[in-house]
Motif scaffolding. Structure first.
Motif, PDB file in Angstrom:
ATOM      1  N   GLY A  83     -11.077   4.061   1.322  1.00 51.17           N
ATOM      2  CA  GLY A  83     -10.274   4.234  -0.119  1.00 51.17           C
ATOM      3  C   GLY A  83      -9.802   5.561   0.021  1.00 51.17           C
ATOM      4  N   GLU A 111     -15.559   3.344 -11.199  1.00 46.94           N
ATOM      5  CA  GLU A 111     -14.184   3.467 -10.554  1.00 46.94           C
ATOM      6  C   GLU A 111     -13.279   2.250 -11.054  1.00 46.94           C
ATOM      7  N   ALA A 112     -11.861   2.542 -11.478  1.00 51.06           N
ATOM      8  CA  ALA A 112     -11.080   1.871 -12.218  1.00 51.06           C
ATOM      9  C   ALA A 112      -9.963   1.322 -11.129  1.00 51.06           C
ATOM     10  N   VAL A 132      -8.542  -5.817   0.368  1.00 46.95           N
ATOM     11  CA  VAL A 132      -9.347  -5.744   1.509  1.00 46.95           C
ATOM     12  C   VAL A 132     -10.240  -6.995   1.589  1.00 46.95           C
ATOM     13  N   THR A 165       0.909  -1.345  -0.153  1.00 50.11           N
ATOM     14  CA  THR A 165      -0.010  -0.047  -0.044  1.00 50.11           C
ATOM     15  C   THR A 165       0.663   1.399  -0.055  1.00 50.11           C
ATOM     16  N   LEU A 222      -6.896  -2.748  -6.927  1.00 48.49           N
ATOM     17  CA  LEU A 222      -5.940  -3.281  -5.686  1.00 48.49           C
ATOM     18  C   LEU A 222      -6.405  -3.335  -4.288  1.00 48.49           C
ATOM     19  N   ASP A 271     -14.077  11.620  -8.441  1.00 53.56           N
ATOM     20  CA  ASP A 271     -15.081  11.394  -9.433  1.00 53.56           C
ATOM     21  C   ASP A 271     -16.183  10.496  -9.046  1.00 53.56           C
ATOM     22  N   GLY A 324       1.659   7.113  -6.394  1.00 54.73           N
ATOM     23  CA  GLY A 324       0.715   7.958  -7.103  1.00 54.73           C
ATOM     24  C   GLY A 324       1.086   9.478  -6.921  1.00 54.73           C
ATOM     25  N   MET A 337       2.352   1.799  -3.321  1.00 53.05           N
ATOM     26  CA  MET A 337       1.508   2.268  -4.574  1.00 53.05           C
ATOM     27  C   MET A 337       1.032   3.617  -4.046  1.00 53.05           C
ATOM     28  N   HIS A 338       0.736   3.809  -2.804  1.00 55.47           N
ATOM     29  CA  HIS A 338       0.758   5.579  -2.323  1.00 55.47           C
ATOM     30  C   HIS A 338       1.668   6.499  -3.021  1.00 55.47           C
TER      31      HIS A 338
HETATM   32  C1  B12 Z   1      -2.855   2.517  -9.626  1.00 56.46           C
HETATM   33  C2  B12 Z   1      -3.431   3.848 -10.023  1.00 56.46           C
HETATM   34  C3  B12 Z   1      -4.453   4.087 -10.863  1.00 56.46           C
HETATM   35  C4  B12 Z   1      -4.713   2.725 -11.881  1.00 56.46           C
HETATM   36  C5  B12 Z   1      -5.309   1.735 -11.364  1.00 56.46           C
HETATM   37  C6  B12 Z   1      -5.312   0.360 -11.913  1.00 56.46           C
HETATM   38  C7  B12 Z   1      -5.786  -0.946 -11.184  1.00 56.46           C
HETATM   39  N1  B12 Z   1      -5.887  -1.714 -11.869  1.00 56.46           N
HETATM   40  O1  B12 Z   1      -6.268  -0.542 -10.039  1.00 56.46           O
HETATM   41  C8  B12 Z   1      -5.315   3.446 -13.004  1.00 56.46           C
HETATM   42  C9  B12 Z   1      -4.221   3.884 -14.025  1.00 56.46           C
HETATM   43  C10 B12 Z   1      -6.485   2.762 -14.001  1.00 56.46           C
HETATM   44  C11 B12 Z   1      -5.749   4.998 -12.492  1.00 56.46           C
HETATM   45  C12 B12 Z   1      -6.738   5.809 -13.066  1.00 56.46           C
HETATM   46  C13 B12 Z   1      -7.128   6.935 -12.469  1.00 56.46           C
HETATM   47  N2  B12 Z   1      -6.578   7.750 -11.277  1.00 56.46           N
HETATM   48 CO1  B12 Z   1      -5.495   6.390 -10.142  1.00 56.46          CO
HETATM   49  N3  B12 Z   1      -4.229   5.865  -8.949  1.00 56.46           N
HETATM   50  C14 B12 Z   1      -3.312   4.984  -8.717  1.00 56.46           C
HETATM   51  C15 B12 Z   1      -2.461   4.875  -7.454  1.00 56.46           C
HETATM   52  C16 B12 Z   1      -1.019   5.069  -7.979  1.00 56.46           C
HETATM   53  C17 B12 Z   1      -2.444   3.466  -6.726  1.00 56.46           C
HETATM   54  C18 B12 Z   1      -3.892   2.888  -6.225  1.00 56.46           C
HETATM   55  C19 B12 Z   1      -3.722   1.725  -5.499  1.00 56.46           C
HETATM   56  O2  B12 Z   1      -3.802   0.705  -5.782  1.00 56.46           O
HETATM   57  N4  B12 Z   1      -3.298   1.909  -4.133  1.00 56.46           N
HETATM   58  C20 B12 Z   1      -3.042   0.769  -3.203  1.00 56.46           C
HETATM   59  C21 B12 Z   1      -4.278   0.741  -2.523  1.00 56.46           C
HETATM   60  C22 B12 Z   1      -4.073  -0.646  -1.574  1.00 56.46           C
HETATM   61  O3  B12 Z   1      -4.235   1.564  -1.703  1.00 56.46           O
HETATM   62  P1  B12 Z   1      -5.785   2.330  -1.112  1.00 56.46           P
HETATM   63  O4  B12 Z   1      -6.431   2.617  -2.368  1.00 56.46           O
HETATM   64  O5  B12 Z   1      -5.430   3.630  -0.250  1.00 56.46           O
HETATM   65  O6  B12 Z   1      -6.388   1.253  -0.074  1.00 56.46           O
HETATM   66  C23 B12 Z   1      -6.010   1.109   1.170  1.00 56.46           C
HETATM   67  C24 B12 Z   1      -7.031   2.033   2.120  1.00 56.46           C
HETATM   68  O7  B12 Z   1      -7.326   3.168   1.275  1.00 56.46           O
HETATM   69  C25 B12 Z   1      -8.121   1.257   2.727  1.00 56.46           C
HETATM   70  N5  B12 Z   1      -9.216   0.983   1.442  1.00 56.46           N
HETATM   71  C26 B12 Z   1      -9.517   1.275   0.490  1.00 56.46           C
HETATM   72  N6  B12 Z   1     -10.440   0.800  -0.143  1.00 56.46           N
HETATM   73  C27 B12 Z   1     -11.233   0.396   1.004  1.00 56.46           C
HETATM   74  C28 B12 Z   1     -12.802   0.025   1.138  1.00 56.46           C
HETATM   75  C29 B12 Z   1     -12.957  -0.475   2.214  1.00 56.46           C
HETATM   76  C30 B12 Z   1     -14.225  -0.886   2.606  1.00 56.46           C
HETATM   77  C31 B12 Z   1     -12.137  -0.262   3.365  1.00 56.46           C
HETATM   78  C32 B12 Z   1     -12.575  -0.694   4.707  1.00 56.46           C
HETATM   79  C33 B12 Z   1     -10.946   0.114   3.432  1.00 56.46           C
HETATM   80  C34 B12 Z   1     -10.536   0.611   2.144  1.00 56.46           C
HETATM   81  O8  B12 Z   1      -7.455  -0.226   2.417  1.00 56.46           O
HETATM   82  C35 B12 Z   1      -6.618  -0.282   1.613  1.00 56.46           C
HETATM   83  C36 B12 Z   1      -5.493  -1.121   2.116  1.00 56.46           C
HETATM   84  O9  B12 Z   1      -4.667  -0.427   2.969  1.00 56.46           O
HETATM   85  C37 B12 Z   1      -3.326   5.901  -6.612  1.00 56.46           C
HETATM   86  C38 B12 Z   1      -2.251   6.379  -5.778  1.00 56.46           C
HETATM   87  C39 B12 Z   1      -2.606   6.143  -4.293  1.00 56.46           C
HETATM   88  N7  B12 Z   1      -2.625   6.837  -3.163  1.00 56.46           N
HETATM   89  O10 B12 Z   1      -3.278   5.032  -3.974  1.00 56.46           O
HETATM   90  C40 B12 Z   1      -3.873   6.732  -7.811  1.00 56.46           C
HETATM   91  C41 B12 Z   1      -5.046   7.490  -7.439  1.00 56.46           C
HETATM   92  C42 B12 Z   1      -5.937   6.784  -6.570  1.00 56.46           C
HETATM   93  N8  B12 Z   1      -5.784   8.091  -8.762  1.00 56.46           N
HETATM   94  C43 B12 Z   1      -6.070   9.139  -8.717  1.00 56.46           C
HETATM   95  C44 B12 Z   1      -6.633   9.758  -9.971  1.00 56.46           C
HETATM   96  C45 B12 Z   1      -6.811  11.054 -10.152  1.00 56.46           C
HETATM   97  C46 B12 Z   1      -6.999   8.972 -11.166  1.00 56.46           C
HETATM   98  C47 B12 Z   1      -7.325   9.245 -12.551  1.00 56.46           C
HETATM   99  C48 B12 Z   1      -8.717  10.273 -12.144  1.00 56.46           C
HETATM  100  C49 B12 Z   1      -6.320   9.783 -13.593  1.00 56.46           C
HETATM  101  C50 B12 Z   1      -6.770  10.304 -14.895  1.00 56.46           C
HETATM  102  N9  B12 Z   1      -6.787  11.642 -14.881  1.00 56.46           N
HETATM  103  O11 B12 Z   1      -7.196   9.713 -15.817  1.00 56.46           O
HETATM  104  C51 B12 Z   1      -8.103   8.082 -13.276  1.00 56.46           C
HETATM  105  C52 B12 Z   1      -9.335   7.620 -12.820  1.00 56.46           C
HETATM  106  C53 B12 Z   1      -9.882   6.386 -13.270  1.00 56.46           C
HETATM  107  C54 B12 Z   1     -11.262   5.899 -12.662  1.00 56.46           C
HETATM  108  N10 B12 Z   1     -12.224   6.154 -13.563  1.00 56.46           N
HETATM  109  O12 B12 Z   1     -11.489   5.459 -11.497  1.00 56.46           O
HETATM  110  C55 B12 Z   1      -5.973  10.103  -7.585  1.00 56.46           C
HETATM  111  C56 B12 Z   1      -7.148  10.165  -7.054  1.00 56.46           C
HETATM  112  C57 B12 Z   1      -7.293  11.498  -6.121  1.00 56.46           C
HETATM  113  C58 B12 Z   1      -8.731  11.735  -5.829  1.00 56.46           C
HETATM  114  N11 B12 Z   1      -8.743  11.707  -4.713  1.00 56.46           N
HETATM  115  O13 B12 Z   1      -9.684  11.819  -6.756  1.00 56.46           O
HETATM  116  C59 B12 Z   1      -4.794   9.011  -6.706  1.00 56.46           C
HETATM  117  C60 B12 Z   1      -4.856   9.067  -5.308  1.00 56.46           C
HETATM  118  C61 B12 Z   1      -3.381   9.575  -7.482  1.00 56.46           C
HETATM  119  C62 B12 Z   1      -3.010  11.050  -6.840  1.00 56.46           C
HETATM  120  N12 B12 Z   1      -2.079  11.365  -5.754  1.00 56.46           N
HETATM  121  O14 B12 Z   1      -3.728  12.029  -7.348  1.00 56.46           O
HETATM  122  N13 B12 Z   1      -4.966   4.896 -11.252  1.00 56.46           N
END
Ligand code: B12
Length: 273
Positions: free
Chosen positions: A239, A162-163, A171, A106, A166, A215, A113, A109-110
């Motif tokens: 998330g 939502e795309a 989770v 996590t 991971l 979004d 991002g 990946m953060h």
């Molecule tokens: C990889 C990635 C992508 C990939 C995803 C591919 C895939 N197969 O998943 C692709 C290229 C498709 C993508 C696209 C986009 N992305 Co993107 N992406 C990322 C990135 C780098 C990593 C995401 C990830 O997998 N993280 C690892 C997971 C495990 O972490 P997590 O989501 O935080 O989850 C943890 C906790 O939050 C929590 N959690 C998550 N979900 C849930 C649910 C429940 C119920 C619970 C309890 C807990 C929980 O537990 C998890 C484990 O610890 C993030 C950066 C980041 N900070 O995460 C940006 C990020 C999420 N993306 C972002 C953006 C802006 C986009 C796009 C809009 C970019 C664009 N202009 O096209 C598009 C949107 C597409 C869409 N329609 O959704 C922004 C979102 C900002 C916001 N708040 O809106 C981020 C944060 C990047 C940034 N710093 O700006 N993205």
């Protein structure tokens, strides 16, 4: 000065363990030893190195090694093998698979991002890293098994559009590892399909919704409202796009959880209360 050879009995005495424990260290390859005749011999240097590895302070240091940063570099390079080796090393240092998800993959990946958002990482690098992370999760997933009776069923997915996939897989695994039966709907499911899947999965203890981009918030609100109206189940959200409990409640959710462990705690409170 040349390192002195020690018998297994002497090693056991110096380590303060039973002879059989010292023998087990040798058989598991943890303590290097050589068989001379019918006796095992260990050099003093090897025993000291082993003792240092067992010391809780140095074990703690290994647990806190910069795994996330090392992994991030290998993932950005698209290096599957090197990435898996880092995961294996983190596991060997004492992290459990859940900690690898939460404290290694996590944050890696953060950071990717953040760098992408700051303009210092390319989209291609991020895609390459995501592909590696997806495969790592695929390999780790089988370690989240739980024997015995299911503690209840949880459906997990994302709002339509939502795309980000991971977090859902991670989770889902954490819930599975805690003994819940999980229906993983992946990402980007139309609301009516989500509702139909929850209906099919009944009885359902809770629905978990992962929201990564701002979004997706309107679609999330629509989904949560439809889940309450049609399925009548508690909804927990988390998330990147949800910052705190107040925002989660404003979306209509019953609870907010910052990560998979917090989601497990919430669902546990539902099934035991
Ligand atoms: C990889 C990635 C992508 C990939 C995803 C591919 C895939 N197969 O998943 C692709 C290229 C498709 C993508 C696209 C986009 N992305 Co993107 N992406 C990322 C990135 C780098 C990593 C995401 C990830 O997998 N993280 C690892 C997971 C495990 O972490 P997590 O989501 O935080 O989850 C943890 C906790 O939050 C929590 N959690 C998550 N979900 C849930 C649910 C429940 C119920 C619970 C309890 C807990 C929980 O537990 C998890 C484990 O610890 C993030 C950066 C980041 N900070 O995460 C940006 C990020 C999420 N993306 C972002 C953006 C802006 C986009 C796009 C809009 C970019 C664009 N202009 O096209 C598009 C949107 C597409 C869409 N329609 O959704 C922004 C979102 C900002 C916001 N708040 O809106 C981020 C944060 C990047 C940034 N710093 O700006 N993205």
């Amino acid at each position: 000065m040349a390192s002195q050879d020690l018998s297994l009995k002497e090693c056991a005495e110096r380590l303060g363990v039973h002879y059989m424990t010292a023998y087990r260290y040798v058989r598991l390859g943890m303590l290097p030893a050589e068989k001379v005749g019918s006796e095992w011999q260990v050099t003093e240097d090897d025993l000291e190195a082993f003792r240092h590895r067992q010391d809780p302070v140095s074990a703690g240091r290994r647990r806190q090694a910069p795994w996330a940063d090392r992994l991030r570099r290998r993932m950005l390079a698209g290096d599957d093998r090197g990435s898996w080796q880092i995961v294996e090393a983190a596991l060997a240092s004492g992290l459990d698979p859940g900690e690898v998800y939460l404290d290694v993959i996590t944050p890696a990946m953060h950071r990717i991002g953040e760098d992408w958002a700051a303009g210092s990482g390319t989209i291609a690098q991020e895609h390459r890293a995501t592909a590696v992370a997806t495969r790592l999760i695929g390999r780790l997933s089988s370690r989240f098994t739980h024997r015995g009776r299911s503690r209840g069923r949880v459906v997990i997915g994302t709002p339509h559009g939502e795309a980000h996939a991971l977090a859902v897989s991670m989770v889902a695994d954490l819930l599975r590892g805690a003994g819940f039966d999980v229906v993983d709907l992946g990402h980007d499911l139309p609301t009516e399909e989500f509702i139909a899947a929850v209906d099919e999965a009944r009885p359902v203890a809770a629905v978990a919704v992962s929201i990564s981009t701002s979004d997706s918030l309107p679609a999330a609100e629509e989904l949560i409202s439809a889940l309450h109206a049609a399925a009548g189940v508690p909804v927990v959200v988390g998330g990147m796009a949800v910052v705190d409990e107040a925002q989660a409640l404003a979306l209509g959710a019953d609870a907010y959880a910052a990560d998979g462990s917090a989601a497990v705690a919430f669902v546990e409170s539902l099934v035991s209360g």
